[in-house]
Design a protein around this motif. Structure first.
Motif, PDB file in Angstrom:
ATOM      1  N   UNK A  96      58.193  55.646  59.515  1.00 59.55           N
ATOM      2  CA  UNK A  96      57.003  54.841  58.884  1.00 59.55           C
ATOM      3  C   UNK A  96      57.501  54.366  57.490  1.00 59.55           C
ATOM      4  N   UNK A  97      56.671  53.335  57.251  1.00 61.19           N
ATOM      5  CA  UNK A  97      56.974  52.909  55.730  1.00 61.19           C
ATOM      6  C   UNK A  97      56.275  53.759  54.801  1.00 61.19           C
ATOM      7  N   UNK A  98      56.869  53.981  53.501  1.00 62.56           N
ATOM      8  CA  UNK A  98      55.945  54.656  52.479  1.00 62.56           C
ATOM      9  C   UNK A  98      54.551  54.153  52.429  1.00 62.56           C
ATOM     10  N   UNK A  99      53.677  54.730  51.928  1.00 62.58           N
ATOM     11  CA  UNK A  99      52.158  54.517  51.584  1.00 62.58           C
ATOM     12  C   UNK A  99      52.417  53.358  50.410  1.00 62.58           C
ATOM     13  N   UNK A 100      53.255  53.409  49.446  1.00 65.89           N
ATOM     14  CA  UNK A 100      53.058  52.703  48.345  1.00 65.89           C
ATOM     15  C   UNK A 100      53.693  51.258  48.701  1.00 65.89           C
ATOM     16  N   UNK A 137      50.381  49.511  50.182  1.00 67.01           N
ATOM     17  CA  UNK A 137      49.570  49.226  48.985  1.00 67.01           C
ATOM     18  C   UNK A 137      50.082  48.125  48.111  1.00 67.01           C
ATOM     19  N   UNK A 138      51.309  47.711  48.065  1.00 70.01           N
ATOM     20  CA  UNK A 138      51.965  46.630  47.262  1.00 70.01           C
ATOM     21  C   UNK A 138      51.646  45.471  48.232  1.00 70.01           C
ATOM     22  N   UNK A 139      51.679  45.562  49.280  1.00 68.61           N
ATOM     23  CA  UNK A 139      51.697  44.279  50.063  1.00 68.61           C
ATOM     24  C   UNK A 139      50.160  44.047  50.132  1.00 68.61           C
ATOM     25  N   UNK A 140      49.198  44.857  49.964  1.00 75.83           N
ATOM     26  CA  UNK A 140      47.862  44.562  50.100  1.00 75.83           C
ATOM     27  C   UNK A 140      47.321  43.646  48.615  1.00 75.83           C
ATOM     28  N   UNK A 141      48.189  44.451  47.509  1.00 78.75           N
ATOM     29  CA  UNK A 141      47.735  43.867  46.260  1.00 78.75           C
ATOM     30  C   UNK A 141      48.392  42.504  46.136  1.00 78.75           C
ATOM     31  N   UNK A 142      49.513  42.420  46.619  1.00 75.94           N
ATOM     32  CA  UNK A 142      50.181  40.889  46.377  1.00 75.94           C
ATOM     33  C   UNK A 142      49.794  39.896  47.140  1.00 75.94           C
ATOM     34  N   UNK A 143      49.132  40.442  48.429  1.00 77.90           N
ATOM     35  CA  UNK A 143      48.752  39.402  49.422  1.00 77.90           C
ATOM     36  C   UNK A 143      47.203  38.828  48.975  1.00 77.90           C
ATOM     37  N   UNK A 144      46.558  39.922  48.305  1.00 77.07           N
ATOM     38  CA  UNK A 144      45.194  39.523  47.797  1.00 77.07           C
ATOM     39  C   UNK A 144      45.358  38.756  46.622  1.00 77.07           C
ATOM     40  N   UNK A 145      46.113  38.857  45.773  1.00 80.62           N
ATOM     41  CA  UNK A 145      46.425  38.154  44.585  1.00 80.62           C
ATOM     42  C   UNK A 145      46.990  36.757  44.804  1.00 80.62           C
ATOM     43  N   UNK A 146      47.962  36.891  45.681  1.00 80.12           N
ATOM     44  CA  UNK A 146      48.499  35.543  46.071  1.00 80.12           C
ATOM     45  C   UNK A 146      47.501  34.607  46.528  1.00 80.12           C
ATOM     46  N   UNK A 147      46.348  35.174  47.427  1.00 80.55           N
ATOM     47  CA  UNK A 147      45.475  34.084  47.858  1.00 80.55           C
ATOM     48  C   UNK A 147      44.403  33.723  46.913  1.00 80.55           C
ATOM     49  N   UNK A 148      44.312  34.511  45.734  1.00 82.19           N
ATOM     50  CA  UNK A 148      43.428  33.983  44.784  1.00 82.19           C
ATOM     51  C   UNK A 148      43.920  33.429  43.632  1.00 82.19           C
ATOM     52  N   UNK A 149      45.336  32.984  44.146  1.00 81.61           N
ATOM     53  CA  UNK A 149      46.003  32.106  42.894  1.00 81.61           C
ATOM     54  C   UNK A 149      45.621  30.824  42.762  1.00 81.61           C
ATOM     55  N   UNK A 150      45.057  30.114  43.536  1.00 78.02           N
ATOM     56  CA  UNK A 150      44.414  28.594  43.283  1.00 78.02           C
ATOM     57  C   UNK A 150      43.338  29.018  42.346  1.00 78.02           C
ATOM     58  N   UNK A 151      42.577  29.762  42.308  1.00 86.18           N
ATOM     59  CA  UNK A 151      41.650  29.870  41.095  1.00 86.18           C
ATOM     60  C   UNK A 151      42.145  30.165  39.522  1.00 86.18           C
ATOM     61  N   UNK A 152      43.553  30.512  39.847  1.00 85.92           N
ATOM     62  CA  UNK A 152      44.090  30.469  38.200  1.00 85.92           C
ATOM     63  C   UNK A 152      44.879  29.498  37.925  1.00 85.92           C
ATOM     64  N   UNK A 204      55.745  46.870  60.273  1.00 84.45           N
ATOM     65  CA  UNK A 204      55.212  48.287  60.971  1.00 84.45           C
ATOM     66  C   UNK A 204      55.281  49.311  60.009  1.00 84.45           C
ATOM     67  N   UNK A 205      54.117  48.987  59.147  1.00 81.35           N
ATOM     68  CA  UNK A 205      53.682  49.825  58.238  1.00 81.35           C
ATOM     69  C   UNK A 205      52.325  50.430  58.354  1.00 81.35           C
ATOM     70  N   UNK A 206      51.852  51.123  57.754  1.00 77.78           N
ATOM     71  CA  UNK A 206      50.244  51.660  57.734  1.00 77.78           C
ATOM     72  C   UNK A 206      49.507  50.398  57.098  1.00 77.78           C
TER      73      UNK A 206
END
Length: 306
Positions: free
Chosen positions: A13-17, A20-35, A90-92
């Motif tokens: 299994x991939x480490x939890x961190x 977590x980074x995937x979630x932060x990066x993906x959500x920030x990337x999708x918000x990029x147009x507003x910035x 294949x991560x959590x």
């Protein structure tokens, strides 16, 4: 095991961190147009101080009734993209969902704090119209955040049907996100009509690709086909009706009038959106047949080799 089904349980299994980074990066990337244009809050009809566009404060979300559906798309796709990435790795899924939620909460708190200040909440001068506008925008954002969590969970599942359905249901928001992204680089003129013509067919291509990926075996997967094609027909009409109702300043926040306008536009928009559904069905049908024919010789060769 069916080739579509997925994840090798023996893999470490991939480490939890990492998730977590995937979630932060993906959500920030999708918000990029507003910035992209500087991240300033759009001009507000109810702003208590006369301000030029360049004087509006920084906001992580472009809170405005005119951008409501774009905000919804940015929030939703942050969760869906994060779900697909953790599925591929294949991560959590839960740390990715937590990362998405963290970014969304920060953006929401910061943006609505700015909006509240400009609407007079801090000094108590906000009236009923300001409160209605603030509450409506907040409710829409919270709905987008909730659906982003659902989308992350669906896209991250190892079995095929739910990720394929997540992709199909995200097709129309993806078009909205692409259009908003392109327009953010030229907020005055937006994009030319030719780009709009291309964008109209983007959801049909996404839905068709999702259905080909899903396949038709077992036959229960036809439910994904039905849901994806139904969403491709309904959601553009829903988006058109809502954006038309929210964008009419003459209604001045009259919810009853806004609902009537949306109800009038919705059936007309449904008629326009039939052709993309037909195109998606044809592409998906042809692609599925080609995929099945390509897989047949390979499946016959496996027993002979053993």
């Amino acid at each position: 095991m069916h080739p579509d089904a997925a994840v090798d349980s023996s893999a470490a299994p991939r480490p939890v961190w990492a998730s977590l980074i995937v979630g932060i990066a993906a959500s920030a990337l999708m918000l990029f147009p507003s910035w992209a244009g500087g991240g300033r809050l759009p001009l507000q009809n109810l702003w208590h101080k006369q301000t030029m566009p360049d004087g509006m404060p920084f906001s992580l979300l472009p809170l405005s009734q005119y951008d409501a559906l774009s905000i919804f798309a940015m929030l939703l796709l942050g969760g869906v993209v994060a779900g697909f990435v953790v599925r591929m790795l294949r991560a959590r899924a839960w740390p990715a969902a937590l990362g998405v939620l963290l970014v969304h909460v920060i953006a929401t708190v910061q943006s609505f704090a700015v909006l509240a200040g400009g609407l007079g909440f801090a000094d108590g001068s906000a009236g009923s119209r300001e409160m209605l506008y603030f509450g409506g925008m907040l409710g829409g954002v919270l709905a987008g955040m909730l659906l982003a969590q659902l989308g992350c969970w669906m896209a991250s599942r190892p079995a095929m049907p739910l990720p394929a359905l997540a992709a199909a249901l995200s097709a129309v928001p993806a078009r909205s996100w692409l259009g908003y992204t392109i327009a953010s680089f030229d907020p005055i003129y937006g994009y030319p009509p030719e780009v709009g013509t291309v964008l109209r067919w983007v959801p049909a291509v996404i839905v068709a690709a999702a259905l080909i990926w899903c396949g038709v075996r077992p036959l229960s997967r036809l439910a994904v086909w039905a849901a994806g094609l139904f969403a491709l027909w309904m959601l553009p009409a829903v988006f058109t009706a809502i954006s038309s109702a929210l964008g009419m300043r003459v209604l001045d926040g009259d919810l009853r009038e806004m609902a009537e306008v949306a109800a009038q536009i919705f059936p007309m928009a449904l008629e326009v959106e039939v052709l993309p559904v037909v195109v998606a069905l044809v592409i998906a049908g042809v692609g599925t047949v080609v995929r099945m024919l390509a897989a047949t010789p390979r499946s016959r060769a496996i027993p002979s080799e053993s």
